[in-house]
Design a protein around this motif. Structure first.
Motif, short mmCIF file in Angstrom:
data_model
loop_
_atom_site.label_atom_id
_atom_site.label_comp_id
_atom_site.label_asym_id
_atom_site.label_seq_id
_atom_site.Cartn_x
_atom_site.Cartn_y
_atom_site.Cartn_z
N ARG A 1 -9.53 -7.87 13.82
CA ARG A 1 -9.76 -7.50 12.42
C ARG A 1 -8.51 -7.70 11.59
O ARG A 1 -8.55 -8.18 10.46
CB ARG A 1 -10.16 -6.02 12.35
N SER B 1 -8.27 -10.24 8.45
CA SER B 1 -7.95 -9.79 7.09
C SER B 1 -6.63 -10.41 6.63
O SER B 1 -6.45 -10.69 5.45
CB SER B 1 -7.94 -8.26 7.02
N TYR C 1 -15.83 -5.82 10.10
CA TYR C 1 -15.95 -4.45 9.57
C TYR C 1 -17.36 -3.91 9.81
O TYR C 1 -17.55 -2.77 10.22
CB TYR C 1 -15.61 -4.41 8.08
N MET D 1 -13.00 3.06 -1.73
CA MET D 1 -13.67 2.26 -0.70
C MET D 1 -14.85 1.50 -1.28
O MET D 1 -15.10 0.35 -0.90
CB MET D 1 -14.13 3.15 0.47
N ALA E 1 -13.51 -1.39 -3.10
CA ALA E 1 -13.18 -2.45 -2.14
C ALA E 1 -14.44 -3.19 -1.73
O ALA E 1 -14.45 -4.43 -1.65
CB ALA E 1 -12.50 -1.85 -0.92
N THR E 2 -15.52 -2.44 -1.50
CA THR E 2 -16.78 -3.07 -1.10
C THR E 2 -17.27 -4.02 -2.20
O THR E 2 -17.66 -5.16 -1.92
CB THR E 2 -17.85 -1.99 -0.83
N THR F 1 -8.94 -6.23 0.52
CA THR F 1 -8.21 -6.06 1.78
C THR F 1 -7.07 -5.06 1.63
O THR F 1 -6.76 -4.33 2.57
CB THR F 1 -7.64 -7.40 2.28
N ASP G 1 -8.64 -1.64 1.90
CA ASP G 1 -9.06 -1.42 3.28
C ASP G 1 -7.88 -1.08 4.18
O ASP G 1 -7.89 -0.09 4.90
CB ASP G 1 -9.80 -2.68 3.78
N LYS G 2 -6.82 -1.89 4.09
CA LYS G 2 -5.69 -1.69 5.00
C LYS G 2 -4.61 -0.78 4.41
O LYS G 2 -3.99 -0.01 5.13
CB LYS G 2 -5.04 -3.04 5.30
N GLY H 1 -7.34 2.83 3.27
CA GLY H 1 -8.38 3.33 4.17
C GLY H 1 -7.95 3.44 5.62
O GLY H 1 -8.20 4.46 6.27
#
Lengths: 385, 271
Positions: free
Chosen positions: A200, A204, A251, A287, A290-291, A324, A327-328, A331
């Motif tokens: 992952r 990413s 993911y 989040m 991000a989605t 990204t 996410d990183k 999250g």
């Protein structure tokens, strides 16, 4: 070649001065943190890593992604990337420097940092991370600098440079794999306890890094006489598209495993991130943002006409970076620590000094990036003329 | 004990003045005498120290006494803020001590019963595995030890510990002697001037009172608990089949926190 960095237009100097001011503010806040301890951050005994380590993790990806221009050129003899390999390498130098700085500012006792070398501990992944990151930094400094100076002199680069370039390819994969191992081998942290963590991280990395590189190439074209090239940007766009698809796919694999198995310890971290747990859901809007950006980027990257149009490609790249990074950079670390081993939720949010130190480190990275790119672009302009 | 710390340091200091090493100092004291005097004490020769807490004999008041004794022994400051809390020994209810065991029909009595928690001194400790400087390490007697003067404060061990047993000095612990409102919470800090001091930016945790074991004394919490309620806490060597802990573990049903993770915790509860 360094002298080329000392000649620039007003825009160049104003940008550098702006970065220096940000670095100064960051340094001031760091001195405050150095005196007071990490209590000036939002971290706690439950969320014991925060913004700094998250940025570190994100930037290891950016650093590793330099390989996405180096690999096609050296292993597949894809000549078009010969023009921009140095841009990938210089981006890696700036990113690794930021990684090392983020680790440094996160240490409770930075004056003892040499203990890592004085008491080498091969069972610790952090020990290996220190080695792979520093070696990767040196590899990129040597390869990037020598290839560029050979180009300036109009002679082919030496053989040993090519050997180092070959070594740097698997090495790039190693830095992000080892960084994933920092997380993936910890008992009791279910969110990180996944065998595809390294995969992952790499996927990413290989979308966010080249996306940043595309944006930088577009800027370089606008502010200088050097054009990184239409074909180069188009190929990078393809790489971003594949990597982002794989990243989102991975993911979703995590989501499936957690929610089909219905194991509470695996589901709870995703619930915390996307809807909130125990009434605390500060990360949920992030989040979902991000989605949204991930979906937007996928649409723009998968449809050929929007991927090939540089304007919509730029939008896609910004979307990839936002998705990204959340996410990183938010999250992954906060979600992994919450809920804590007692299944309690301790809120974490970075404090103002913490954010200013973070911006200071980013400014340092961009300062290095700007100076190195100025040199590279000046050489390219010189050679073309 | 044949030699106390002060005497040892005096002789070692004098020896080094003459250019002799630490070992020479021991030779001067008479060869083998230090080792012999250490081995004579039952608490300095363990191979796998473990603790059993008998929850039938424990109540909140007794746990508070144990915690106070521990925190006074090790100068653990009360920082008045859960985010910065330094915990060596603490209370946590059943629900959160054993998160996987909880179910919705459990009675309030059990659900809110507090357990006395501390470092599990795991046989297979992930914290020691991840430490990049070996500042946290496992001793020959199984105790997971912490060198607060080598720790760089990377907090990898805190991420690795599945039990939340590790605390970080987010600020200078000695500010409890300077800040007015913290002064009230920490009368007489530091309460034990013999115990090593630490700075901001290092991790710390329960050490099973290694400094007391070296003197042949039981851990502070065990001593206090057993004064009030005999057998409330049992400390002993799992490697010794005759030890009390081994007998108790053989005869009584005990539970451990998160045994499925394979860290082999050495803290047992009789429930």
């Amino acid at each position: 070649m360094l002298e080329t960095a000392l000649k620039g237009k007003q825009g160049y100097w104003s940008w550098l001065i702006f970065l220096l001011v940000m670095m100064g503010i960051g340094l001031g806040c760091y001195l405050y943190q150095f005196n007071e301890g990490l209590r000036i951050t939002g971290m706690s005994r439950d969320v014991s890593w925060g913004f700094y380590i998250a940025q570190f993790t994100y930037l290891v990806g950016v650093a590793a992604s330099g390989v996405m221009v180096v690999l096609p050129y050296y292993l597949h003899d894809y000549k078009a990337f010969g023009r921009i390999t140095v841009l990938g390498e210089f981006m890696a130098i700036a990113a690794v420097t930021m990684c090392i700085l983020f680790i440094f500012v996160d240490l409770g006792n930075p004056v003892r940092i040499m203990n890592v070398i004085m008491f080498p501990s091969p069972t610790s992944i952090l020990f290996w991370d220190m080695i792979v990151l520093n070696v990767y930094l040196l590899l990129n400094v040597f390869v990037g600098w020598n290839v560029l100076s050979a180009e300036r002199k109009g002679i082919p680069y030496q053989k040993w440079v090519k050997v180092l370039a070959y070594i740097s390819i698997p090495w790039a994969f190693s830095i992000h794999t080892v960084t994933a191992f920092l997380y993936a081998g910890l008992p009791g942290r279910h969110f990180w306890m996944t065998a595809i963590m390294a995969a992952r991280f790499l996927s990413s990395a290989f979308c966010s890094g080249p996306a940043l590189l595309i944006l930088i190439c577009l800027i370089v074209r606008r502010v200088s006489k050097f054009d990184p090239g239409k074909e180069q940007i188009r190929t990078l766009g393809g790489i971003v598209a594949y990597a982002m698809i794989i990243n989102v796919f991975f993911y979703l694999l995590e989501i499936f495993t957690a929610f089909y198995s219905q194991i509470p310890g695996h589901m709870v971290h995703f619930e915390f991130l996307f809807v909130g747990v125990d009434g605390y859901g500060k990360l949920a809007p992030w989040m979902w943002t991000a989605t949204g950006f991930a979906v937007l980027s996928l649409i723009l990257l998968i449809i050929p006409s929007t991927r090939r149009n540089e304007e919509t490609l730029a939008v896609a790249c910004v979307s990839v970076i936002v998705a990204t990074w959340i996410d990183k950079g938010l999250g992954l670390v906060i979600g992994g620590f919450t809920p804590n081993p007692f299944e309690r939720v301790t809120p974490y949010w970075p404090t103002t000094p913490e954010i200013l130190i973070t911006l200071g480190v980013w400014a340092t990275g961009f300062f290095i990036l700007t100076v190195l790119y100025k040199i590279a672009v000046s050489v390219k302009e010189e050679v073309a003329a | 004990m044949g030699v106390n710390r002060r005497e040892f340091l005096k002789i070692a200091g004098a020896a080094s003045l003459f250019g002799l090493g630490g070992k020479t100092a021991i030779e001067i004291l008479a060869p083998g005498k230090v080792e012999a005097s250490m081995e004579a004490l039952p608490l300095t020769g363990g191979e796998r120290w473990a603790m059993v807490v008998d929850m039938h004999k424990m109540d909140d008041a007794l746990m508070d006494k144990c915690i106070e004794a521990c925190h006074r022994e090790h100068n653990v400051p009360d920082l008045g803020n859960p985010k910065e809390e330094v915990k060596w020994l603490w209370k946590e209810d059943y629900h959160h001590s054993f998160p996987g065991q909880h179910h919705q029909y459990i009675g309030d009595h059990f659900k809110h019963t507090n357990f006395l928690l501390m470092c599990n001194h795991c046989t297979n400790p992930p914290c020691c595995r991840v430490c990049p400087t070996q500042a946290t390490f496992q001793r020959k007697d199984g105790i997971v030890m912490m060198d607060m003067h080598r720790c760089i404060g990377c907090r990898f061990c805190m991420a690795a510990c599945p039990f939340g047993a590790r605390s970080f000095n987010w600020g200078d612990p000695y500010r409890v002697t300077r800040v007015e409102e913290l002064k009230k919470l920490n009368p007489g800090f530091p309460t034990n001037r013999e115990y090593p001091t630490r700075s901001k930016g290092v991790v710390e945790k329960c050490t099973f009172c290694t400094e007391r074991l070296a003197k042949g004394l039981l851990p502070a919490c065990v001593e206090v608990a057993n004064k009030v309620e005999e057998g409330a806490m049992i400390f002993g060597d799992l490697a010794d089949p005759e030890s009390e802990v081994r007998q108790v573990l053989k005869e009584t049903y005990t539970i451990r926190r998160k045994p499925e993770l394979g860290t082999e915790p050495n803290l047992f509860f009789i429930v």
